[in-house]
Design an enzyme around this catalytic site. Structure first.
Site, PDB file in Angstrom:
ATOM      1  N   TYR A 160       0.836  -1.202   0.000  1.00  0.00           N
ATOM      2  CA  TYR A 160       0.000   0.000   0.000  1.00  0.00           C
ATOM      3  C   TYR A 160       0.875   1.257   0.000  1.00  0.00           C
ATOM      4  O   TYR A 160       0.705   2.161  -0.826  1.00  0.00           O
ATOM      5  CB  TYR A 160      -0.914  -0.029   1.230  1.00  0.00           C
ATOM      6  CG  TYR A 160      -1.626   1.265   1.490  1.00  0.00           C
ATOM      7  CD1 TYR A 160      -2.766   1.621   0.778  1.00  0.00           C
ATOM      8  CD2 TYR A 160      -1.146   2.169   2.448  1.00  0.00           C
ATOM      9  CE1 TYR A 160      -3.413   2.841   1.017  1.00  0.00           C
ATOM     10  CE2 TYR A 160      -1.782   3.371   2.692  1.00  0.00           C
ATOM     11  CZ  TYR A 160      -2.913   3.699   1.968  1.00  0.00           C
ATOM     12  OH  TYR A 160      -3.535   4.900   2.210  1.00  0.00           O
ATOM     13  N   LYS A 199     -15.724   1.413   7.280  1.00  0.00           N
ATOM     14  CA  LYS A 199     -14.399   0.827   7.058  1.00  0.00           C
ATOM     15  C   LYS A 199     -14.155  -0.322   8.044  1.00  0.00           C
ATOM     16  O   LYS A 199     -13.085  -0.935   8.043  1.00  0.00           O
ATOM     17  CB  LYS A 199     -13.311   1.890   7.218  1.00  0.00           C
ATOM     18  CG  LYS A 199     -13.307   2.908   6.100  1.00  0.00           C
ATOM     19  CD  LYS A 199     -12.243   3.970   6.299  1.00  0.00           C
ATOM     20  CE  LYS A 199     -10.851   3.408   6.075  1.00  0.00           C
ATOM     21  NZ  LYS A 199      -9.819   4.482   6.130  1.00  0.00           N
TER      22      LYS A 199
HETATM   23  N1  NAD Z   1      -8.289   7.390   6.318  1.00  0.00           N
HETATM   24  C1  NAD Z   1      -6.974   7.518   6.506  1.00  0.00           C
HETATM   25  O1  NAD Z   1      -6.505   7.555   7.664  1.00  0.00           O
HETATM   26  C2  NAD Z   1      -6.044   7.630   5.333  1.00  0.00           C
HETATM   27  C3  NAD Z   1      -4.673   7.801   5.574  1.00  0.00           C
HETATM   28  C4  NAD Z   1      -3.799   7.913   4.494  1.00  0.00           C
HETATM   29  C5  NAD Z   1      -4.280   7.859   3.211  1.00  0.00           C
HETATM   30  N2  NAD Z   1      -5.606   7.662   2.977  1.00  0.00           N
HETATM   31  C6  NAD Z   1      -6.057   7.605   1.583  1.00  0.00           C
HETATM   32  O2  NAD Z   1      -7.151   8.479   1.431  1.00  0.00           O
HETATM   33  C7  NAD Z   1      -8.065   7.954   0.466  1.00  0.00           C
HETATM   34  C8  NAD Z   1      -9.437   7.843   1.080  1.00  0.00           C
HETATM   35  O3  NAD Z   1      -9.322   6.982   2.201  1.00  0.00           O
HETATM   36  P1  NAD Z   1     -10.551   6.591   3.085  1.00  0.00           P
HETATM   37  O4  NAD Z   1     -10.094   6.512   4.474  1.00  0.00           O
HETATM   38  O5  NAD Z   1     -11.699   7.464   2.728  1.00  0.00           O
HETATM   39  O6  NAD Z   1     -10.798   5.114   2.578  1.00  0.00           O
HETATM   40  P2  NAD Z   1     -12.119   4.390   2.058  1.00  0.00           P
HETATM   41  O7  NAD Z   1     -11.757   2.973   1.846  1.00  0.00           O
HETATM   42  O8  NAD Z   1     -13.259   4.712   2.943  1.00  0.00           O
HETATM   43  O9  NAD Z   1     -12.359   5.109   0.657  1.00  0.00           O
HETATM   44  C9  NAD Z   1     -11.834   4.621  -0.557  1.00  0.00           C
HETATM   45  C10 NAD Z   1     -12.989   4.477  -1.520  1.00  0.00           C
HETATM   46  O10 NAD Z   1     -12.467   3.989  -2.763  1.00  0.00           O
HETATM   47  C11 NAD Z   1     -13.394   3.050  -3.279  1.00  0.00           C
HETATM   48  N3  NAD Z   1     -12.681   2.128  -4.144  1.00  0.00           N
HETATM   49  C12 NAD Z   1     -11.806   1.166  -3.774  1.00  0.00           C
HETATM   50  N4  NAD Z   1     -11.396   0.492  -4.856  1.00  0.00           N
HETATM   51  C13 NAD Z   1     -12.025   1.033  -5.932  1.00  0.00           C
HETATM   52  C14 NAD Z   1     -12.051   0.752  -7.309  1.00  0.00           C
HETATM   53  N5  NAD Z   1     -11.313  -0.242  -7.807  1.00  0.00           N
HETATM   54  N6  NAD Z   1     -12.823   1.502  -8.115  1.00  0.00           N
HETATM   55  C15 NAD Z   1     -13.585   2.508  -7.621  1.00  0.00           C
HETATM   56  N7  NAD Z   1     -13.634   2.811  -6.315  1.00  0.00           N
HETATM   57  C16 NAD Z   1     -12.848   2.091  -5.484  1.00  0.00           C
HETATM   58  C17 NAD Z   1     -13.979   2.342  -2.069  1.00  0.00           C
HETATM   59  O11 NAD Z   1     -15.228   1.755  -2.342  1.00  0.00           O
HETATM   60  C18 NAD Z   1     -14.062   3.475  -1.062  1.00  0.00           C
HETATM   61  O12 NAD Z   1     -15.317   4.093  -1.100  1.00  0.00           O
HETATM   62  C19 NAD Z   1      -7.497   6.627   0.004  1.00  0.00           C
HETATM   63  O13 NAD Z   1      -6.781   6.848  -1.184  1.00  0.00           O
HETATM   64  C20 NAD Z   1      -6.562   6.249   1.136  1.00  0.00           C
HETATM   65  O14 NAD Z   1      -5.527   5.417   0.690  1.00  0.00           O
HETATM   66  C21 NAD Z   1      -6.507   7.555   4.009  1.00  0.00           C
END
Ligand code: NAD
Length: 334
Positions: A160, A199
């Protein structure tokens, strides 16, 4: 709340991953503050498929979008036919949040395809439409490097983190080749706040411990949790960073965090104060080898180049989150 003077009304805004935690918060931010913006959510939504670690393959949930009035496209960013549906629009802004967000997925192929390959396609859309691109990177690009985590010194230690690290490099190259485009990567640290519930066990420790406490259970932490630190960031500050990233002094990757590390023990203690309990803490041994003991972001460039000013201490963020933690307690997660 307007974080700067950009008027998003009458702008067309794509939010990939818009049914997930951060994406759905962004969606409602625009809907509520800029009711004449045109918002398009693109998300594959969840199905019943799970990874070998037992977690769902994607976390997008319709309940995160109840009340949303814009367009929703259910599509997979790995599928060209689905992406072609975006050709009906001309975007002004793209907030690319879609990803496999589960840091404990070790299937390198699916992570790289989903997080990296699709980024090329989304950048191509940004270029075609001359849209501004803000995409989600991650603190996982730093792996276990000692604090402070500083852009330019990365060492990802899982697929990741590597995928986000490669996205940042693609963005740097694309920025050089397309100097007229604005491309900003935001390295989120540990985000917590409303709309993360679906999540499940990849949601923040704030909601998971909050619900343990509300179950009347003693909060369970790793041994030595007063010495395990994370740079926690409340969702409103993440929204602030996303909006301020639309007016960057310079393209690049930016840390999004408070710059102040707080311990796991403090999270549990603040929750107990907020929830008015005195259950103590139960400790167990940390099963993970090479566990990151301390994150503390260097946010100087984020302050200088984006004008980012985190507003939520851990106390203030948890306090703001409590009503939602209470509301969700015991509700169906399916
Ligand atoms: N929440 C955190 O603490 C955190 C920290 C660092 C980075 N991030 C990054 O921020 C972004 C949002 O994170 P989040 O916490 O909202 O996660 P999340 O998993 O809630 O959101 C990601 C979304 O992407 C969608 N998704 C996944 N695979 C997909 C695909 N193949 N096609 C279309 N949609 C797809 C999922 O259904 C989900 O709704 C992500 O890129 C994550 O890596 C989050």
């Amino acid at each position: 709340m307007a974080y700067n003077n950009i008027n998003f009304n009458y702008k067309t805004i794509l939010i990939t991953g818009g049914a997930g935690f951060i994406g759905s918060n962004l969606t409602f931010y625009f809907q509520e503050n800029f009711p004449n913006s045109k918002i398009i959510v693109f998300d594959c939504f969840r199905n019943n498929e799970i990874f070998p670690n037992g977690n769902l393959k994607s976390f997008g949930h319709y309940k995160n979008l109840i009340g949303f009035k814009g367009d929703v496209i259910c599509g997979n960013i790995n599928n060209q036919l689905d992406l072609a549906l975006l050709g009906d629009y001309k975007f002004d802004y793209i907030f690319h949040q879609a990803a496999i967000s589960d840091t404990r997925v070790y299937d390198q192929e699916i992570i790289m395809k989903t997080n990296v390959n699709s980024f090329h396609d989304l950048l191509a859309i940004a270029k075609k439409d001359s849209a501004l691109m803000v995409y989600a990177s991650s603190a996982a690009t730093y792996g276990n490097l000692p604090s402070p985590q500083t852009v330019g010194k990365e060492n990802p230690e899982n697929p990741y983190g590597f995928s986000k690290y490669i996205m940042d490099q693609i963005a740097t190259r694309y920025s050089k080749e397309n100097p007229d485009l604005s491309i900003v990567g935001l390295r989120f640290f540990n985000v917590y706040g409303p709309r993360e519930y679906y999540k499940a066990n990849t949601s923040s420790m704030v909601i998971q411990l909050g619900h343990q406490i509300l179950d009347g259970k003693i909060p369970r932490l790793f041994n030595g949790s007063d010495q395990i630190f994370r740079d926690f960031i409340y969702i409103d500050d993440v929204l602030q960073a996303c909006i301020k990233a639309c007016n960057p002094k310079q393209n690049g990757s930016y840390n999004v965090a408070t710059g102040i590390p707080r311990s796991f023990q403090e999270v549990a203690d603040i929750l107990q104060i907020e929830l008015d309990t005195d259950l103590g803490t139960e400790y167990f041994s940390n099963p993970y080898d090479g566990y990151q003991m301390n994150t503390q972001a260097d946010i100087l460039n984020t302050i200088n180049n984006l004008g980012f000013e985190p507003k939520f201490s851990l106390e203030k963020g948890i306090n703001a989150y409590i009503p939602e933690i209470l509301r969700l307690h015991g509700t169906d997660i399916s």
